[in-house]
Each structure stands twice: as C-alpha cells, then as structure tokens.
Motif scaffolding. Structure first.
Motif, short mmCIF file in Angstrom:
data_model
loop_
_atom_site.label_atom_id
_atom_site.label_comp_id
_atom_site.label_asym_id
_atom_site.label_seq_id
_atom_site.Cartn_x
_atom_site.Cartn_y
_atom_site.Cartn_z
N HIS A 167 2.71 -23.28 6.23
CA HIS A 167 3.89 -22.59 6.21
C HIS A 167 4.99 -23.50 5.45
CE1 HIS A 167 7.77 -20.22 6.74
NE2 HIS A 167 6.66 -18.97 6.85
N PRO A 168 5.83 -23.18 4.55
CA PRO A 168 6.91 -24.09 3.97
C PRO A 168 7.81 -24.91 4.88
CG PRO A 168 6.56 -21.98 2.82
CD PRO A 168 5.81 -21.97 3.99
N THR A 169 7.96 -24.06 6.12
CA THR A 169 8.92 -24.41 7.31
C THR A 169 8.39 -25.24 8.10
OG1 THR A 169 8.62 -22.60 8.69
CG2 THR A 169 10.37 -22.37 6.85
N ALA A 170 7.15 -25.67 7.98
CA ALA A 170 6.51 -26.89 9.09
C ALA A 170 6.92 -28.04 8.54
CB ALA A 170 4.85 -26.59 8.80
N SER A 171 7.18 -28.98 9.57
CA SER A 171 7.60 -30.56 9.34
C SER A 171 6.38 -31.04 9.66
CB SER A 171 8.84 -30.50 10.16
OG SER A 171 8.85 -32.07 10.19
N ILE A 172 5.94 -32.16 8.67
CA ILE A 172 4.69 -32.89 8.79
C ILE A 172 5.10 -34.35 8.50
CG2 ILE A 172 2.33 -33.36 8.07
CD1 ILE A 172 2.31 -30.28 7.14
N GLY A 173 5.24 -35.17 9.68
CA GLY A 173 5.53 -36.54 9.53
C GLY A 173 4.65 -37.59 8.57
N ARG A 174 5.06 -38.58 8.51
CA ARG A 174 4.33 -39.69 7.59
C ARG A 174 2.88 -40.04 8.24
NH1 ARG A 174 5.27 -45.12 8.88
NH2 ARG A 174 5.31 -45.61 6.58
N ASN A 175 2.18 -40.30 7.51
CA ASN A 175 0.75 -40.80 8.08
C ASN A 175 0.00 -39.84 8.86
OD1 ASN A 175 1.25 -43.10 6.45
ND2 ASN A 175 2.22 -43.95 8.50
N VAL A 176 0.35 -38.46 8.61
CA VAL A 176 -0.42 -37.49 9.17
C VAL A 176 -1.49 -37.15 8.36
CG1 VAL A 176 -0.30 -35.09 10.06
CG2 VAL A 176 1.56 -36.45 10.40
N LYS A 177 -2.82 -36.96 9.27
CA LYS A 177 -4.24 -36.83 8.56
C LYS A 177 -4.23 -35.21 9.12
CE LYS A 177 -5.75 -41.44 8.82
NZ LYS A 177 -6.77 -42.14 9.39
N ILE A 178 -4.60 -34.49 7.96
CA ILE A 178 -4.86 -32.95 8.15
C ILE A 178 -6.19 -32.64 7.43
CG2 ILE A 178 -4.15 -30.73 7.85
CD1 ILE A 178 -1.23 -31.65 7.71
N GLY A 179 -7.30 -32.11 8.06
CA GLY A 179 -8.70 -31.88 7.54
C GLY A 179 -8.45 -30.65 6.65
N VAL A 180 -9.53 -29.95 6.73
CA VAL A 180 -9.54 -28.71 5.88
C VAL A 180 -9.81 -27.37 6.79
CG1 VAL A 180 -10.72 -29.94 4.00
CG2 VAL A 180 -12.16 -28.59 5.79
N GLY A 181 -9.27 -26.32 6.17
CA GLY A 181 -9.35 -24.85 6.98
C GLY A 181 -8.38 -24.73 8.13
N ASN A 182 -7.34 -25.54 8.15
CA ASN A 182 -6.32 -25.54 8.99
C ASN A 182 -5.20 -24.60 8.58
OD1 ASN A 182 -7.24 -27.56 10.86
ND2 ASN A 182 -7.04 -28.76 8.95
N VAL A 183 -4.59 -23.76 9.67
CA VAL A 183 -3.65 -22.82 9.30
C VAL A 183 -2.44 -23.44 10.40
CG1 VAL A 183 -2.70 -20.70 10.08
CG2 VAL A 183 -5.23 -20.87 9.46
N ILE A 184 -1.40 -23.75 9.74
CA ILE A 184 -0.29 -24.37 10.27
C ILE A 184 1.09 -23.59 10.09
CG2 ILE A 184 1.32 -26.46 10.21
CD1 ILE A 184 -0.94 -28.28 9.49
N MET A 185 1.46 -22.89 11.13
CA MET A 185 2.43 -21.69 10.96
C MET A 185 4.02 -22.07 10.94
SD MET A 185 0.76 -18.82 13.17
CE MET A 185 -1.07 -18.41 13.11
N ALA A 186 4.80 -21.27 10.81
CA ALA A 186 6.27 -21.36 10.67
C ALA A 186 6.71 -22.25 11.84
CB ALA A 186 6.92 -19.97 10.49
N GLY A 187 7.65 -23.18 11.50
CA GLY A 187 8.26 -24.01 12.45
C GLY A 187 7.48 -25.01 13.22
N VAL A 188 6.40 -25.07 12.73
CA VAL A 188 5.57 -26.11 13.62
C VAL A 188 5.83 -27.60 13.40
CG1 VAL A 188 3.09 -27.30 13.56
CG2 VAL A 188 3.39 -24.88 13.63
N ILE A 189 5.90 -28.54 14.32
CA ILE A 189 6.40 -30.05 13.76
C ILE A 189 5.35 -30.79 14.18
CG2 ILE A 189 7.85 -31.90 14.57
CD1 ILE A 189 9.95 -29.64 15.35
N ILE A 190 4.75 -31.48 13.23
CA ILE A 190 3.68 -32.69 13.63
C ILE A 190 4.40 -33.74 13.27
CG2 ILE A 190 1.26 -33.41 13.02
CD1 ILE A 190 0.91 -30.29 11.77
#
Length: 209
Positions: free
Chosen positions: A97-120
C-alpha cells in the motif's frame, strides 16, 4: 502495466485489489478461483478460470505474474506449491500500500501483502508470502518467516523473530528480542513476554478458494 492474475476470490482479495489499484503498477486481468463460477464478477473483476488451467490462462491473457489473495497461511502455501508445479518460474508480485512506511535496508521477498499504515523499520526481513495487516508495526531488525501473518494493530518490538506459518492476531504486543516459533498462533490482545516454541501442526490439503 503488466497483466497479473489473483488466486483466490475471498474477502482478502478485496483488500489486495484496493492496494494494487492504488499502487498503479499492474493490470488485474481477473481472478482464478476453484468454487465461484467462471464469468462471475467479484470485486469488479471476472473469475477467469481454475488454478489447474493456469498454463492455458497465462498464455491466453498474456499474464506476467500474480498474487495469492488468500488469508490462510497454509492454504497460501498449498496454492503456491500447485502453481510452481505447473509453472516453476511463475512470477509472484508484492502488493504494498502506498501509505506503508518501509525503512532502510528492509528485505522483502515475493508474494507479500503489506496493507495501509503498516510500519516496517530498518534492517528487518520479511520472507515470502507474508501478510502485514492494516496498521501493524514491525520494529527494527525483525524477521518474519515465510507464510506468516501480522494482523491489524499488532506491535512487534525490535529484533523479534517470527517463525514460518505463524499468525500474530489482532492487537498483539510482542516485546523486544523474542522468538516466536513456527506454526504458532498468538491470540488477539495478547502481550507476549517470553519466547514461544514451535507448534507441531498437521497441514491438510485444503480446497482452493
């Protein structure tokens, strides 16, 4: 935009569609479902076939990839295994989701769903086919194993490891530096203060929906 297909027409698909539409990276051709009649309109998109027809459907609609839009962790795994048995190099996308906040050096695989307002937060790793639900917080240096799920409003402290297939349900708080074992379900509203062991679960074949 590349053509993609969604596997599974349940309510989780509705949220995934909303994310994909907002992200504007992909063109959803339709939904593959094992129960709903082909041609039925679901959430604004047609059911185009069954998963056993994926090879023919991929060619017919020029499908470049897809997303498994199923909430159950084990069922996502079953469907993934079936798809790659037919098309080993099938491309699974992420829906973020465009409102998700994803920090530096975060590794994300495939097939994931990250919804509104998520913070990683920084230096965390999310393996494949995970779900991070609305407003969930995954702090720095955390790890989520494949097919795990962090549900709405849950807060995970720094350097926590969540094992494969585990489900952290609604409004859970996990304090820093804990290990949550594989196949573990943490009940809604829990505050986790110690490590949780693996659970031995019998994974049954389930009907695709």
């Amino acid at each position: 935009m590349e053509n993609i297909v969604l596997f599974g027409g349940g309510l989780h698909a509705n949220v995934c569609i909303d994310i994909i539409e907002k992200d504007s990276k992909y063109n959803i051709i339709g939904i593959i479902d094992s129960i709903v009649n082909v041609g039925t309109n679901m959430f604004g998109y047609p059911v185009i076939g069954r998963q056993e027809d994926i090879i023919e459907l991929k060619e017919k609609y020029n499908i470049k990839g897809g997303l498994i839009t199923i909430g159950d962790n084990y069922e996502r795994c079953f469907v993934r295994d079936f798809i790659v048995s037919k098309i080993p190099d099938f491309v699974f996308i992420n829906a973020i989701h465009p409102t998700a906040s994803i920090g530096r050096n975060v590794k994300i695989g495939v097939g994931n769903v990250i919804m509104a307002g998520v913070i990683i937060n920084p230096d965390s790793e999310i393996e494949d086919f995970c779900i991070l639900n609305t407003g969930a917080l995954l702090e720095h240096n955390c790890f989520m194993g494949a097919f795990s799920h962090l549900s709405v409003g849950s807060v995970v402290g720094g350097k926590v490891r969540i094992g494969k297939f585990s489900a952290i349900t609604l409004n859970v708080t996990i304090i820093d530096r804990l290990n949550i074992g594989e196949n573990t379900v943490v009940g809604s509203g829990s505050v986790v203060l110690k490590d949780l062991p693996d659970k031995i679960e019998k994974v049954l074949r389930v009907e695709f929906s």
